[in-house]
Design a protein around this motif. Structure first.
Motif, PDB file in Angstrom:
ATOM      1  N   ARG C 121      96.932  10.364  56.451  1.00  0.00           N
ATOM      2  CA  ARG C 121      97.267   9.291  55.514  1.00  0.00           C
ATOM      3  C   ARG C 121      98.690   9.428  54.993  1.00  0.00           C
ATOM      4  O   ARG C 121      99.435   8.460  54.920  1.00  0.00           O
ATOM      5  N   TRP C 122      99.056  10.635  54.635  1.00  0.00           N
ATOM      6  CA  TRP C 122     100.368  10.863  54.049  1.00  0.00           C
ATOM      7  C   TRP C 122     101.474  10.614  55.081  1.00  0.00           C
ATOM      8  O   TRP C 122     102.480   9.959  54.786  1.00  0.00           O
ATOM      9  N   TYR C 123     101.268  11.084  56.296  1.00  0.00           N
ATOM     10  CA  TYR C 123     102.273  10.891  57.336  1.00  0.00           C
ATOM     11  C   TYR C 123     102.413   9.406  57.689  1.00  0.00           C
ATOM     12  O   TYR C 123     103.527   8.898  57.874  1.00  0.00           O
ATOM     13  N   ALA C 124     101.290   8.718  57.778  1.00  0.00           N
ATOM     14  CA  ALA C 124     101.357   7.277  58.073  1.00  0.00           C
ATOM     15  C   ALA C 124     102.131   6.548  56.982  1.00  0.00           C
ATOM     16  O   ALA C 124     102.935   5.653  57.247  1.00  0.00           O
ATOM     17  N   ASP C 125     101.907   6.958  55.742  1.00  0.00           N
ATOM     18  CA  ASP C 125     102.676   6.406  54.623  1.00  0.00           C
ATOM     19  C   ASP C 125     104.179   6.585  54.811  1.00  0.00           C
ATOM     20  O   ASP C 125     104.965   5.695  54.490  1.00  0.00           O
ATOM     21  N   CYS C 126     104.552   7.755  55.280  1.00  0.00           N
ATOM     22  CA  CYS C 126     105.983   8.044  55.455  1.00  0.00           C
ATOM     23  C   CYS C 126     106.605   7.085  56.465  1.00  0.00           C
ATOM     24  O   CYS C 126     107.729   6.623  56.280  1.00  0.00           O
ATOM     25  N   VAL C 127     105.899   6.821  57.534  1.00  0.00           N
ATOM     26  CA  VAL C 127     106.454   5.896  58.540  1.00  0.00           C
ATOM     27  C   VAL C 127     106.584   4.511  57.936  1.00  0.00           C
ATOM     28  O   VAL C 127     107.626   3.855  58.045  1.00  0.00           O
ATOM     29  N   ARG C 128     105.535   4.065  57.256  1.00  0.00           N
ATOM     30  CA  ARG C 128     105.591   2.721  56.677  1.00  0.00           C
ATOM     31  C   ARG C 128     106.692   2.610  55.621  1.00  0.00           C
ATOM     32  O   ARG C 128     107.312   1.567  55.486  1.00  0.00           O
ATOM     33  N   ALA C 129     106.931   3.709  54.915  1.00  0.00           N
ATOM     34  CA  ALA C 129     107.975   3.679  53.887  1.00  0.00           C
ATOM     35  C   ALA C 129     109.357   3.427  54.485  1.00  0.00           C
ATOM     36  O   ALA C 129     110.240   2.899  53.813  1.00  0.00           O
ATOM     37  N   THR C 130     109.546   3.788  55.737  1.00  0.00           N
ATOM     38  CA  THR C 130     110.845   3.517  56.370  1.00  0.00           C
ATOM     39  C   THR C 130     111.020   2.036  56.680  1.00  0.00           C
ATOM     40  O   THR C 130     112.130   1.583  56.916  1.00  0.00           O
ATOM     41  N   GLY C 131     109.937   1.296  56.734  1.00  0.00           N
ATOM     42  CA  GLY C 131     109.995  -0.109  57.124  1.00  0.00           C
ATOM     43  C   GLY C 131     109.666  -0.324  58.591  1.00  0.00           C
ATOM     44  O   GLY C 131     109.591  -1.452  59.055  1.00  0.00           O
ATOM     45  N   LEU C 132     109.442   0.767  59.331  1.00  0.00           N
ATOM     46  CA  LEU C 132     109.209   0.648  60.772  1.00  0.00           C
ATOM     47  C   LEU C 132     107.731   0.673  61.148  1.00  0.00           C
ATOM     48  O   LEU C 132     107.377   1.017  62.281  1.00  0.00           O
ATOM     49  N   GLY C 133     106.868   0.286  60.214  1.00  0.00           N
ATOM     50  CA  GLY C 133     105.442   0.289  60.492  1.00  0.00           C
ATOM     51  C   GLY C 133     105.059  -0.498  61.734  1.00  0.00           C
ATOM     52  O   GLY C 133     104.116  -0.143  62.444  1.00  0.00           O
ATOM     53  N   ALA C 134     105.800  -1.555  62.045  1.00  0.00           N
ATOM     54  CA  ALA C 134     105.452  -2.376  63.204  1.00  0.00           C
ATOM     55  C   ALA C 134     105.723  -1.677  64.527  1.00  0.00           C
ATOM     56  O   ALA C 134     105.245  -2.110  65.568  1.00  0.00           O
ATOM     57  N   ARG C 135     106.480  -0.599  64.491  1.00  0.00           N
ATOM     58  CA  ARG C 135     106.744   0.149  65.724  1.00  0.00           C
ATOM     59  C   ARG C 135     105.957   1.458  65.767  1.00  0.00           C
ATOM     60  O   ARG C 135     106.230   2.325  66.589  1.00  0.00           O
TER      61      ARG C 135
END
Lengths: 248, 248, 248, 248, 248, 248
Positions: C121-135
């Motif tokens: 959960r925490w790692y997924a949050d980090c990716v989404r926080a960058t704005g690159l969740g769609a990739r």
């Protein structure tokens, strides 16, 4: 009306199949003018190939644009579509885009089924490029890339139906697009075996090209058109279009 | 390390300016090998031009890839970037993408300031293509397209600073990218007048190319690479790369 | 140049491993100054721990900021990153963010592989926080949380390779990040067994910190900086930074 | 029921105002237990301050959690909210999140009006963190940061009403949140002058805390809870909670 | 306070169960006024049915709106919700929306578990309509549509628990909504068997209706209200509301 | 082929204008069968009205579906569209959706220009419902709602052109939709004054209905269709369709 059907692949047999479908659909509403690339690739299947083939498509359109009412770029993946739309003052339609937007008027979630996993990334890109990524349920393909692309529609018929049925039951699709020129014409044959609307992209693209032409829209004078530009080494007809010297 | 700096525009003066900046940044870390297109356009400014110039860039890279550790596509708008990344087994960096991703490590919202409204659509596309559209505060440009693109950095200096300041105060940007090859080198000159981090895309791109090369990543054997493909009419070096015949 | 490598975890052995990697990459380009937290947690693995440890990281940076050219927050999950970027006038880089943005220049879809489902959960949050969740193609982990985190890289090597191969074949990733400090250094060892680009976050973060420092950007005077503020009970150095009393 | 109203700011007067509103709303349904931070900042206004204050809030909650049915983090910006939700087995509500989610049941597009441009970025972040960014019409503030934050509600009343009216007419908002603790209590006073629903975040947060407590949900045993962890240097009560030693 | 509980389904037994839950929750805080549709469908399960039933709900509300403080549309799927919110000047709450927004204050990722795959598309639509699609982990249902909808809560108890557990372990949900009126009241019974927060939509909706009413918001005078309109053939009370003739 | 043109508004003059346009476009390709609502509203302009009118449209279609090849819901805002698509086994097209999807094949960013600010929220909703919100540049309208809706096309011609030109120059639109039945037929008249493609929604909708019908797709047997359902109080034809008793 006159519709240019531009196959940026070098495979004449694909052009012939697609032309037959286009003419069946057009009847006496439109004259279909088919073109097949003479440079480039037998069958485009990657972004690198689409980068090159898109430029080739621009040159083919430029050379034959006189008197044309709409253009179909007859390769799923739509090489050169955005570029062509920018410079030519007639509607330009891509097979993937037309199939996706047509699907969006027939259901809520669309899937693509195709003959090889090699195409997955490129096809998914095409859907996202339309802006409809949120309604996209994914690409389903066989696990491995088979050899006989030309006869995929017949050799892989049963497997493609199974994939389409899984797109419905597992991915929630209510519209299935059978993507890729080798599958042209397969959709109406298998529609009865798939509990969703099944779309043939070449039919969708030709129908949309005629639709857009029938609306008699004015594309000249768009503010978004590039300014005139000199160039070196381009096909002469394309060079003239980009220099705003040609009638388009 | 050896960095290929590929200018897909035909303007040698731009290449020279960008090469100077690149060499100033690289010092003795890297050899910068500049290339300037000999076909195509003096200055790419539309999707149609990028479609053609991207193919030209692929050919330029293919011809000079031997011994190269990373490639910079030295045109804001990144013509041919995705395609090049797919076929070459070294890192390939685009000016726009590198500027945007670098900006994303320095602030939260990024704006692009450039010299002409003609570029707006294409540049906005580049940001969205990275996936970072949600952190994009837009493109700011003068109202009209001026004539003297080559000297834009000096002639329009005051106006560009004003636009950047408005990007900060009105659009909420905390990082400003001065986009377009004619503005190369301007960022450090004006940074003190703009209350945000100011990025020079060619510097960002060259720095990222060296960074990626320094990580000594393994790009051979990626599952996402296209299968080998025959072709007709391509530059011979590119044809061999696409046929998997060339050492890349 | 001088790079602060701030480990907000209390485990010195992790700091040592990451420092070795950082120094190998930096060579004589940069001096690496490692710090290990002396309060907080042995290994941060949740948002609650990151909330506390991020504050601890701010204090560590504030105390050692003099003469520093860039900061690496050396914990995947980037505790305190946004806060630090706001108050310090040097580039601040996080391991997760740097890995994700570096990955975005090497491919189209990125996955994270790590050693425990607890981090997902925490790692997924980090990716989404960058704005690159769609990739983002997701996090792959073993089914259960194992005990020996410190030796995860060696004990779980085969399983991690299998997970990475599935991230490629099933999730469509073309770049794989081996996330979490215990896996530092594993990426180059296993890259040949995974058909995608494989990234070591600490290497990516240190390389990006040096890259940003090399661009000699001006971070003073940013409009987005908080106004000066009094505080009670903070580490003295941090209190001075927040009060705008310290040279940063 | 017993509601903990945790003000992570050090300003007692704010706590008093918010407690009055909370008690007015709760009547005899709930006992309101107010807490004011004794370390940290007089008024949190940035991410850096929220990083520190969020940790402080965790400690305050941990110390007073016995017998509590729900917690309100009584600062717009919700410092420590996600972290607190992770470790405590009672509902935890933030002022910004509660205001936004309450707004989402009253209209379609929400705006925030507040007393200073300094808050804009942080408040916008709070809305996006809820996932409702697509329904967010922005933050409206005066152009400059005024000095007298404590009396903003009365001194700036007319300007705030004007800003709210513009949020409706220009930004399309149908719900307006008056954000920031200094504006607590202003909403009902000005609602008649604004053609939209006007929300007071502290009222929304206290109401939602009582609502969630009234549902008698079971929060123990959630799979998402962090595993027990040792720590050094934390407030003892928080250390016990994180070590799973405390009854929560 | 007076809460209208409008069941747009024709099944009285559902209304009775939901009324019992509502009254248990309301105690002496609110009078619950239940209504059951006398035209339409026994149990709404599609968009077409919701189109019709939403209109029926508007008529039911219009007829009984005098003296009401808030309205609950007591069908998961929220038929007529947006329309009702537009024309009535009291808070209107839907079961699905209230459950989703309540869930968003209790965790990060929410799933819906229900009794039949027939509902999947419609329920997923409801979540996306709130704007929280990015926090949605999907709908889990049995594979086939069973016959005995009325007794689904008891007959399918074990299967529903299993589905909820998979929503947690495979989909990453930390909040599970048991959707659909036939499952009303099941949540508290099974919460101890599911490692996530479990929500009963009718409880959430009634609690939220009382919450919104307790905030004493001003809904009159909203700029977003439709202008007065004549109509033909509508239930008289609804016709008067739409003509702005009725006190609402 | 036979196209049902269903006007869910009660204004016969609108139906007449739209029928003329439809027949001009259809020529001898299709028979246009116009229907005008006899209950409901003179002109639908809100969600509440669309909720009711959508149900009325379903009844009108059900009564006249025999022998029909495609249906046009001839009101911008598409009342009842999703519901109708679910239950009828012929293509159903909405004016707003068809205009938006047609626009997406002609440019990159679309705007809507209409005659009254009252329509803004509902029209924006229609675009977002297609999934193309990211390509939407907004609705432009006069500041106030004028009285003479019926003659808006002629009375407001100059103002509408000005609004469209601003949509191009300020909002970046390259396709402009003139939305709302009162503007039917205006697009071809003003296209030469607007530097973008200008779309008439009724023309787009009728053209798309003929296009979809010409593809001879199979809509029977879709897995997404609702199960048969009894009903009370519905128009008899609609009741039979929903009960799966009618030939559709």
């Amino acid at each position: 009306m006159r519709i240019l059907l531009v196959n940026p692949n070098m495979t004449q047999a694909m052009t012939d199949t697609m032309t037959d479908i286009a003419r069946g659909l057009a009847g006496d509403r439109a004259e279909i003018v088919p073109l097949t690339a003479t440079t480039g690739f037998p069958y485009i299947a990657s972004r690198a190939e689409a980068q090159v083939a898109g430029g080739i498509a621009l040159g083919m359109i430029a050379e034959h644009i006189a008197g044309v009412d709409a253009v179909v770029i007859a390769a799923f993946g739509d090489p050169g579509l955005t570029a062509a739309r920018e410079v030519f003052d007639v509607p330009v339609v891509g097979m993937a885009e037309a199939a996706v937007l047509t699907a969006a008027m027939l259901g809520e979630r669309l899937s693509i089924v195709t003959f090889s996993p090699v195409m997955t990334r490129w096809y998914a890109d095409c859907v996202r490029a339309t802006g409809l990524g949120a309604r996209f349920a994914g690409v389903r393909t066989p696990d491995a890339h088979g050899g006989d692309v030309a006869n995929a529609a017949q050799n892989m018929r049963a497997e493609l139906v199974t994939l389409a049925r899984r797109a419905v039951s597992e991915d929630g699709a209510d519209v299935v697009i059978l993507g890729g020129a080798p599958l042209a014409g397969l959709a109406p044959e298998v529609a009865g075996e798939i509990p969703a609307v099944v779309i043939d992209p070449i039919a969708a693209a030709v129908a949309q090209a005629m639709t857009l032409a029938s609306l008699r829209l004015r594309l000249e004078g768009r503010a978004c058109k590039p300014v005139a530009k000199e160039s070196v080494g381009l096909p002469p007809a394309l060079s003239r279009v980009i220099a705003h010297e040609a009638a388009v």
